[in-house]
Scaffold this active site. Sequence first.
Site, PDB file in Angstrom:
ATOM      1  CG  ASP A  29      -6.447  -1.760  -1.973  1.00 50.22           C
ATOM      2  OD1 ASP A  29      -6.537  -2.969  -2.257  1.00 50.22           O
ATOM      3  OD2 ASP A  29      -5.621  -1.322  -1.139  1.00 50.22           O
ATOM      4  CG  ASP A  54      -1.984  -1.053   1.174  1.00 48.44           C
ATOM      5  OD1 ASP A  54      -2.492  -1.317   0.070  1.00 48.44           O
ATOM      6  OD2 ASP A  54      -2.326  -1.604   2.233  1.00 48.44           O
TER       7      ASP A  54
END
Length: 169
Positions: A141, A123
């Site tokens: 995402d 991330d």
Amino acid sequence: MSRRPGLKPFFLIAALFALADQAIKQIVVKTFSLHESRTVVTDFFNLVYLRNSGGAFSILDGLPPLWGRLFFICATLAALAFVLYLYRSHPPGNPWGRAGMILVFGGGLGNLVDRVAYGEVIDYLLFYYGQYHWPAFNLADSGITVGVGLMIADLLRSPPETASKGEGG
């Protein structure tokens, strides 16, 4: 007779989206140290390098590494198969619904590559205001989230299928 959408554009666009996600992740891995954060917009947005062994919002992050990895790989493969099944058997009523399914598939594919390669997802986007932080996320995402939103919008806009003739009068 409904015409089923072709799979070539579906796979091509989803693969390009997953490749873009992977390219950004590789740039982050090569230019950031793990847990490093760089301010982009003060008190609002940072680029970071984090790894998430859990699911969305770090759900099930505490699973033993091997079990967690296997669980999320299997869950992602099942989700990808389901999206592909929906795309072929219940084609979306408009281009927005098709785009939604492609984004969900491409995002799932991007995160699946991380799970297989690293056992966790990379991330790098972190939004916050003061002490309030949204969990870090990535392009994959975002594709999944926007894609699900487009799929829901398609469902809400599409008229319900009518019962076949001869049923109920």
